[in-house]
Write a protein that holds these residues in place. Sequence first.
Motif: not given
Length: 413
Positions: A325-333
């Motif tokens: 979900g965090l990747r889909e949000a555009g964050f660098g994970v």
Amino acid sequence: MADMSPAGSSAPPVHTSLPWQRAAGGANLLSPDGGLGVTIFEEMTTLAVAKGAINLGQGFPDEDGPAEMKEAARAAIQAGANQYAPGKGFPRLREAVAAHQERFYGLTPDPDTEVIVTTGATEAIAASLLAFVQPGDEVLTFEPFYDSYGAIIAMAGAKHVTAPLAAPDFLPDLDALEDAFSNRTKVVLLNNPHNPMGTVFPRDVLAKVVELAEKYDAIIVSDEVYEHLTFGEAHIPVTTLPGAAERTITISSAGKTFSFTGWKIGWLSGPAHLVAAARTVKQFLSYSSGTPFQEAVAIGLGLPDAFYADIAATLKEKRDILAAGLREAGFGVYVPGGTYFINVDAATLGITDSVALARRLPDLVGVAAIPVPVFCHAEGAERTRSLLRFAFCKKTALLHEAASRLATLQDKL
């Protein structure tokens, strides 16, 4: 809370002559003008409640641990185990801690002289630092650091020195680590696996810590509360390394392993002379605590290997749900090797102020997080100013919902 932006936190706190003020300053709770704020955890939790947001800020599970432990606590209460426990803890729990250390790590602490029970790991850390640190001493931690470390170091009147953990792997530069030591280094406060960065330190890093602690005759206080929450990376207690045992206090607790954070049952182990010193301080902090819970934790420590494997495997699945979900949000994970925290970089979204973003997230997408700069001093706050920490120790359905909400972030910005 106090101004926790990198610019605000870079200014030294003022009016810190009293112990409570030193504690607040050490935990980044004083603004430059000396104003007292609340912790970031309180602020984010309040925001989450007000906005009806999913709280992935504060790291506590939303599911109870083993049923047999709950039943043991109930039975102990019913049987009358409701008065003071012995100051160093009930023998059965101390024996269970010793057996746990031998079972998992081949260590053989004497449960009578080398183990004590504490009111959570926080008290164990406080007692250990207050036992050995005084004004003029230095205490070294990695940075970012858990906020209570800074508070206790400051209350003791010592200087808090840090060695940075840098992206992407959040491992220390060993030369910088060596430069952080000095002849005034009294204690190295190690957190492994590491909160907030999720790092599981490898043997070479731990060996360097031991080498430098020996060189400068420093005590190692090792906070290992996430010892069983690693994902394919083996946890190595620093006390198992050559030269470490005689100078190391090892700390853990039931809260993280068994998901009973409210019970506040922790323990420390180490050489008898170090344990005796910490116990001397500890007995004037809480003296004893958690009488009916001590029996239950002793039972938990004896649970089969399958239990320990399952808690790590289940947590890894939860980590991966939130990471997606965090990747889909555009964050660098940054995928952690342990703990139940995952860190992200908002710079990939063009956002460099994670404190401001954390204050907006509950309203934007209905999810709360913690900005990493609050776990740092001035330079560290600038270095981590775009990072956010999310907790994934929640029910799977809740994490799926949080991931779904986070996936809408770019549309909301």
